[in-house]
Design an enzyme around this catalytic site. Structure first.
Site, PDB file in Angstrom:
ATOM      1  N   GLY A 192       5.039   2.502   6.154  1.00  0.00           N
ATOM      2  CA  GLY A 192       4.184   1.904   5.326  1.00  0.00           C
ATOM      3  C   GLY A 192       4.659   0.444   4.710  1.00  0.00           C
ATOM      4  N   GLN A 238       6.431  -6.767  -0.892  1.00  0.00           N
ATOM      5  CA  GLN A 238       7.561  -6.530  -0.238  1.00  0.00           C
ATOM      6  C   GLN A 238       8.090  -7.576   0.562  1.00  0.00           C
ATOM      7  OE1 GLN A 238       6.531  -2.150   1.028  1.00  0.00           O
ATOM      8  NE2 GLN A 238       8.736  -2.030   0.399  1.00  0.00           N
ATOM      9  N   CYS A 272      11.984   4.105   0.340  1.00  0.00           N
ATOM     10  CA  CYS A 272      11.359   2.658   0.239  1.00  0.00           C
ATOM     11  C   CYS A 272      12.117   1.604   0.681  1.00  0.00           C
ATOM     12  CB  CYS A 272      11.246   2.327  -1.272  1.00  0.00           C
ATOM     13  SG  CYS A 272      10.085   0.845  -1.319  1.00  0.00           S
ATOM     14  N   LEU A 273      11.568   0.677   1.751  1.00  0.00           N
ATOM     15  CA  LEU A 273      12.219  -0.317   2.368  1.00  0.00           C
ATOM     16  C   LEU A 273      12.797  -1.210   1.331  1.00  0.00           C
ATOM     17  CD1 LEU A 273       9.702  -0.946   5.284  1.00  0.00           C
ATOM     18  CD2 LEU A 273      12.046   0.393   5.365  1.00  0.00           C
ATOM     19  N   HIS A 321       2.059   5.646  -2.607  1.00  0.00           N
ATOM     20  CA  HIS A 321       3.410   4.608  -2.651  1.00  0.00           C
ATOM     21  C   HIS A 321       2.939   3.234  -2.450  1.00  0.00           C
ATOM     22  CE1 HIS A 321       7.643   4.211  -1.485  1.00  0.00           C
ATOM     23  NE2 HIS A 321       7.211   3.054  -1.093  1.00  0.00           N
ATOM     24  N   GLU A 322       2.128   2.783  -1.643  1.00  0.00           N
ATOM     25  CA  GLU A 322       1.851   1.495  -1.282  1.00  0.00           C
ATOM     26  C   GLU A 322       0.996   1.146  -2.229  1.00  0.00           C
ATOM     27  OE1 GLU A 322       3.747   0.629   0.850  1.00  0.00           O
ATOM     28  OE2 GLU A 322       4.040   2.262   2.082  1.00  0.00           O
ATOM     29  N   HIS A 324       3.077  -0.357  -5.068  1.00  0.00           N
ATOM     30  CA  HIS A 324       3.625  -1.278  -4.759  1.00  0.00           C
ATOM     31  C   HIS A 324       2.585  -2.639  -5.239  1.00  0.00           C
ATOM     32  CE1 HIS A 324       7.525  -0.963  -2.974  1.00  0.00           C
ATOM     33  NE2 HIS A 324       6.884  -0.082  -1.956  1.00  0.00           N
TER      34      HIS A 324
HETATM   35  O1  GNR Z   1       9.088   3.714   5.426  1.00  0.00           O
HETATM   36  C1  GNR Z   1       8.691   4.489   4.389  1.00  0.00           C
HETATM   37  N1  GNR Z   1       8.887   5.969   4.251  1.00  0.00           N
HETATM   38  C2  GNR Z   1       8.340   6.461   3.295  1.00  0.00           C
HETATM   39  C3  GNR Z   1       8.461   8.144   3.210  1.00  0.00           C
HETATM   40  C4  GNR Z   1       7.972   8.889   2.292  1.00  0.00           C
HETATM   41  C5  GNR Z   1       7.062   8.273   1.387  1.00  0.00           C
HETATM   42  C6  GNR Z   1       6.693   6.840   1.493  1.00  0.00           C
HETATM   43  C7  GNR Z   1       7.205   6.050   2.244  1.00  0.00           C
HETATM   44  S1  GNR Z   1       7.009   4.537   2.336  1.00  0.00           S
HETATM   45  C8  GNR Z   1       8.377   3.883   3.280  1.00  0.00           C
HETATM   46  C9  GNR Z   1       8.057   2.391   3.352  1.00  0.00           C
HETATM   47  C10 GNR Z   1       7.969   1.437   2.129  1.00  0.00           C
HETATM   48  O2  GNR Z   1       8.806   1.247   1.304  1.00  0.00           O
HETATM   49  N2  GNR Z   1       6.708   1.313   1.903  1.00  0.00           N
HETATM   50  O3  GNR Z   1       6.463   0.488   0.710  1.00  0.00           O
HETATM   51 NI    NI Z   2       8.078   1.350  -0.637  1.00  0.00          NI
END
Ligand code: GNR
Ligand code: NI
Length: 174
Positions: free
Chosen positions: A46, A51, A94-95, A136-137, A140
């Site tokens: 995601g 980001q 999270c990246l 999660h997204e 952000h």
């Molecule tokens: O790549 C991602 N893996 C992930 C694993 C578990 C829960 C959420 C994520 S999102 C993350 C990529 C990211 O930072 N998206 O904002």
């Molecule tokens: Ni993230």
């Protein structure tokens, strides 16, 4: 399409609230394509526009497995319209917080309304990893990171580690 660089904490852009998209035009579609390229290259499942430094309410996702066909998704102005009382725990990463993983508890299922890349309104029901990733997204887009759900001890530890890394990187550049 071009790959963009991904911001890492403590970049202050990651704490801002992104603005709703007015119209899903070619500019938004180009942003979506850049975000998908950046997400697949990372690799991640995601990515939210903030980001890559763009404060627009745009998210891309692909939770398909490594051996499956790709399932790229783009959500513009996504909104959670309902969430289950049942919760589930996933190990999240999270990246923007590289190589840090912790378990987070969130609603197990959510209903999400959004505009697709053609500007059409869609509503989907998500569960499992997709439900976690969508939440999660969307966080952000509101300046919220998964570490905000951890104990203060864990959050402070990881925040300090990345603040120190940023200080050292700035010194090296000087
Ligand atoms: O790549 C991602 N893996 C992930 C694993 C578990 C829960 C959420 C994520 S999102 C993350 C990529 C990211 O930072 N998206 O904002
Ligand atoms: Ni993230």
């Amino acid at each position: 399409m071009s790959k963009r660089s991904i911001l890492v904490i403590p970049d202050p852009v990651l704490r801002k609230v992104a603005a709703p998209v007015g119209t899903v035009d070619d500019g938004v579609r180009a942003l979506i394509d850049d975000m998908l390229e950046t997400m697949y290259a990372a690799p991640g499942i995601g990515l939210a526009a903030p980001q890559i430094g763009v404060l627009d309410r745009v998210v891309v996702l692909d939770v398909s497995g490594d051996d499956e066909e790709k399932q790229p998704m783009a959500l513009v102005n996504p909104e959670i319209v309902w969430s289950s009382e049942e919760l589930s725990i996933h190990n999240e990463g999270c990246l923007s917080i590289p190589e840090y993983y912790e378990e987070v508890e969130r609603p197990a299922e959510v209903g999400v309304r959004f505009l697709d890349r053609d500007g059409a309104e869609q509503e989907i029901r998500a569960d499992g990893l997709l439900a976690t990733c969508i939440q999660h997204e969307i966080d952000h887009l509101n300046g919220v990171l998964f570490i905000d759900y951890l104990s203060r001890l864990k959050r402070d530890r990881v925040t300090k580690k990345f603040a120190k890394q940023a200080r050292l990187a700035a010194l090296e550049k000087a």
